[in-house]
Design a protein around this motif. Structure first.
Motif, PDB file in Angstrom:
ATOM      1  N   GLU A 129     -48.440  27.123 -15.006  1.00  8.35           N
ATOM      2  CA  GLU A 129     -48.029  26.955 -16.403  1.00  8.35           C
ATOM      3  C   GLU A 129     -46.873  27.894 -16.754  1.00  8.35           C
ATOM      4  O   GLU A 129     -46.867  29.064 -16.367  1.00  8.35           O
ATOM      5  CB  GLU A 129     -49.215  27.246 -17.337  1.00  8.35           C
ATOM      6  N   TYR A 138     -37.778  30.434 -18.924  1.00  7.89           N
ATOM      7  CA  TYR A 138     -39.185  30.073 -19.082  1.00  7.89           C
ATOM      8  C   TYR A 138     -40.001  31.335 -18.826  1.00  7.89           C
ATOM      9  O   TYR A 138     -39.636  32.139 -17.966  1.00  7.89           O
ATOM     10  CB  TYR A 138     -39.594  29.003 -18.059  1.00  7.89           C
ATOM     11  N   VAL A 168     -39.774  21.561 -14.175  1.00  8.20           N
ATOM     12  CA  VAL A 168     -40.759  21.848 -15.216  1.00  8.20           C
ATOM     13  C   VAL A 168     -41.072  20.531 -15.912  1.00  8.20           C
ATOM     14  O   VAL A 168     -40.186  19.903 -16.485  1.00  8.20           O
ATOM     15  CB  VAL A 168     -40.241  22.893 -16.223  1.00  8.20           C
ATOM     16  N   PHE A 201     -43.854  28.612 -20.196  1.00  6.18           N
ATOM     17  CA  PHE A 201     -43.523  28.320 -21.591  1.00  6.18           C
ATOM     18  C   PHE A 201     -42.012  28.322 -21.749  1.00  6.18           C
ATOM     19  O   PHE A 201     -41.347  29.245 -21.262  1.00  6.18           O
ATOM     20  CB  PHE A 201     -44.122  29.385 -22.521  1.00  6.18           C
ATOM     21  N   SER A 202     -41.484  27.324 -22.441  1.00  2.00           N
ATOM     22  CA  SER A 202     -40.072  27.408 -22.801  1.00  2.00           C
ATOM     23  C   SER A 202     -39.947  28.575 -23.777  1.00  2.00           C
ATOM     24  O   SER A 202     -40.925  28.958 -24.422  1.00  2.00           O
ATOM     25  CB  SER A 202     -39.599  26.095 -23.420  1.00  2.00           C
ATOM     26  N   CYS A 260     -45.186  22.627 -18.611  1.00  2.00           N
ATOM     27  CA  CYS A 260     -44.953  23.337 -19.872  1.00  2.00           C
ATOM     28  C   CYS A 260     -45.577  22.528 -20.995  1.00  2.00           C
ATOM     29  O   CYS A 260     -45.299  21.341 -21.130  1.00  2.00           O
ATOM     30  CB  CYS A 260     -43.444  23.490 -20.099  1.00  2.00           C
TER      31      CYS A 260
END
Ligand SMILES: [Zn+2]
Ligand SMILES: [Zn+2]
Length: 200
Positions: A74, A56, A95, A76-77, A128
């Motif tokens: 926050e 991530y 997540v 992000f994958s 996410c």
């Protein structure tokens, strides 16, 4: 010869394929730890437990850096895979999608070291809402934008609805903090106010 496994145990906590793991990034703690989903566990040729991780990214780790709309927790994958060794694993993380994150966050806000589930403390709960492609530096899906500034919402901060145009306005753009927003019964945005002033 290599063998693959579905789980491993570290300091009394069992880690499973599919869990999100926190991996130490630097020994002196100068870099924030990495977060990754455990996709495979193998015993390599040297007999070490090797972990295949899908990382991530934090906003700071993307090309565009942290933006106005990025929440504090926050991530992000991503399409970035790596192999790490079990020695670098610190603990588990969680997540969540934004809805579940908000739900959990409200219950836990006051106790950040509290365990959310086995091996996961509340300060390692993330959300996410986008996937980040490291080869193109792009995010998907696109986020809805609001307000006259045409930016997405930051889930950590309140927005206020305009009673005239029904658009959502960022607190910052309205010059209001969360308390100010909570105290208002009705609100008309600057764009609608000036439209009205011009018409009369
Ligand atoms: Zn705005
Ligand atoms: Zn308006």
């Amino acid at each position: 010869m290599t063998a693959s496994y579905g789980s491993f145990e570290l300091q009394g906590v069992r880690f499973f394929v599919g869990d999100v793991l926190v991996a130490r990034a630097s020994d002196d703690g100068s870099t924030l730890p990495y977060l990754g989903k455990l996709v495979a566990i193998e015993l390599d040729e040297t007999g070490s437990v090797a972990l295949d991780m899908r990382w991530y990214y934090r906003p700071e780790e993307t090309q565009e850096g942290r933006q106005f709309h990025h929440g504090k927790k926050e991530v992000f994958s991503s399409n970035h895979y790596d192999r790490v060794y079990v020695e670098s694993i610190e603990c588990k993380a969680l997540v969540l999608g934004l809805d579940h994150y908000h739900e959990l966050h409200q219950r836990l806000a006051a106790h950040s070291r509290e365990l959310v589930q086995e091996g996961v403390s509340a300060d390692h709960v993330y959300f996410c809402r986008q996937h980040y492609r490291t080869d193109t530096n792009t995010f998907a899906p696109a986020l809805d934008v609001y307000c006259s500034c045409k930016r997405p919402c930051n889930p950590d901060k309140l927005m206020i609805a305009c009673d005239a145009c029904d658009d959502w306005i960022h607190g910052e753009c309205a010059g209001l903090d969360d308390k100010g927003i909570a105290a208002l019964d009705n609100y008309v945005c600057d764009a609608c106010k000036s439209k009205k002033a011009n018409a009369s």
